[in-house]
Design a protein around this motif. Sequence first.
Motif, PDB file in Angstrom:
ATOM      1  N   SER A   9      -0.461  -3.026   5.420  1.00 20.44           N
ATOM      2  CA  SER A   9      -0.030  -4.057   6.330  1.00 20.44           C
ATOM      3  C   SER A   9      -0.234  -5.521   5.615  1.00 20.44           C
ATOM      4  N   PHE A  10      -0.621  -5.138   4.383  1.00 25.02           N
ATOM      5  CA  PHE A  10      -1.011  -6.566   3.392  1.00 25.02           C
ATOM      6  C   PHE A  10       0.076  -6.735   2.555  1.00 25.02           C
ATOM      7  N   ILE A  11       1.091  -5.939   2.410  1.00 27.27           N
ATOM      8  CA  ILE A  11       2.220  -6.093   1.344  1.00 27.27           C
ATOM      9  C   ILE A  11       2.952  -7.117   1.926  1.00 27.27           C
ATOM     10  N   HIS A  12       3.139  -8.141   1.176  1.00 22.54           N
ATOM     11  CA  HIS A  12       3.836  -9.167   1.440  1.00 22.54           C
ATOM     12  C   HIS A  12       4.374  -9.722   0.178  1.00 22.54           C
ATOM     13  N   PRO A  13       5.609 -10.132   0.086  1.00 21.86           N
ATOM     14  CA  PRO A  13       6.124 -10.469  -1.523  1.00 21.86           C
ATOM     15  C   PRO A  13       5.447 -11.555  -2.234  1.00 21.86           C
ATOM     16  N   LEU A  14       4.751 -12.397  -1.506  1.00 23.16           N
ATOM     17  CA  LEU A  14       4.008 -13.770  -1.974  1.00 23.16           C
ATOM     18  C   LEU A  14       2.737 -13.358  -2.365  1.00 23.16           C
ATOM     19  N   PHE A  15       2.142 -12.347  -1.782  1.00 23.01           N
ATOM     20  CA  PHE A  15       0.921 -11.710  -2.048  1.00 23.01           C
ATOM     21  C   PHE A  15       0.561 -10.420  -2.806  1.00 23.01           C
ATOM     22  N   TYR A  16       1.053  -9.612  -2.344  1.00 20.87           N
ATOM     23  CA  TYR A  16       0.855  -8.055  -3.035  1.00 20.87           C
ATOM     24  C   TYR A  16       2.102  -7.294  -2.952  1.00 20.87           C
ATOM     25  N   GLN A  17       2.263  -6.537  -3.808  1.00 26.39           N
ATOM     26  CA  GLN A  17       3.411  -5.291  -3.889  1.00 26.39           C
ATOM     27  C   GLN A  17       2.828  -4.149  -3.730  1.00 26.39           C
ATOM     28  N   GLU A  18       3.747  -3.121  -3.567  1.00 26.51           N
ATOM     29  CA  GLU A  18       3.355  -1.776  -3.275  1.00 26.51           C
ATOM     30  C   GLU A  18       2.571  -1.344  -4.621  1.00 26.51           C
ATOM     31  N   GLU A  19       1.367  -0.528  -4.485  1.00 22.89           N
ATOM     32  CA  GLU A  19       0.737   0.094  -5.471  1.00 22.89           C
ATOM     33  C   GLU A  19      -0.357  -1.091  -6.246  1.00 22.89           C
TER      34      GLU A  19
END
Length: 158
Positions: A9-19
Amino acid sequence: MKSIKVPQSFIHPLFYQEEDVVSSKSDLFYYDMMALLNERAERPWKKGSEAPFKVFQNEKEEIRELFRQRKKEDVKELMKSSIGQFITFLFWMNHLPVPGFRNFSEHVASLEIKPFNVEERLSFVMQKPYQYVSYMQLDELFTEANKQAKVNALIKRK
């Protein structure tokens, strides 16, 4: 300190990516993710922490100077951090953890204390995070949110 994989739910292109992993209190949304995963008892939003606002206040002149010098690459990490700090401040001043980015607009819309038109303004900042106009909008959002948080705190004391 324990490292955890960033929740979906915190994956967002600006902040975090998968893994991606977080392992430090200085990582964006660290406390919110830990709460989501029931990893820590610390809940800074319960007292409506101003820490994210203070972080931005300490960085905003540096960001302004980097934009003035047209150092776009150097400004990216600071703008990403500042946008994350605003999102954190917005939820924490409402005594809520950041819920992640699924249905994010709806979560923001449901907040009791928020700047005028925050959904549209924050959406613009997140879509164009490395433009000077986004920095100016973010500065205004922080200023308005801080005023509203202080007014709300005064009202609740009475």
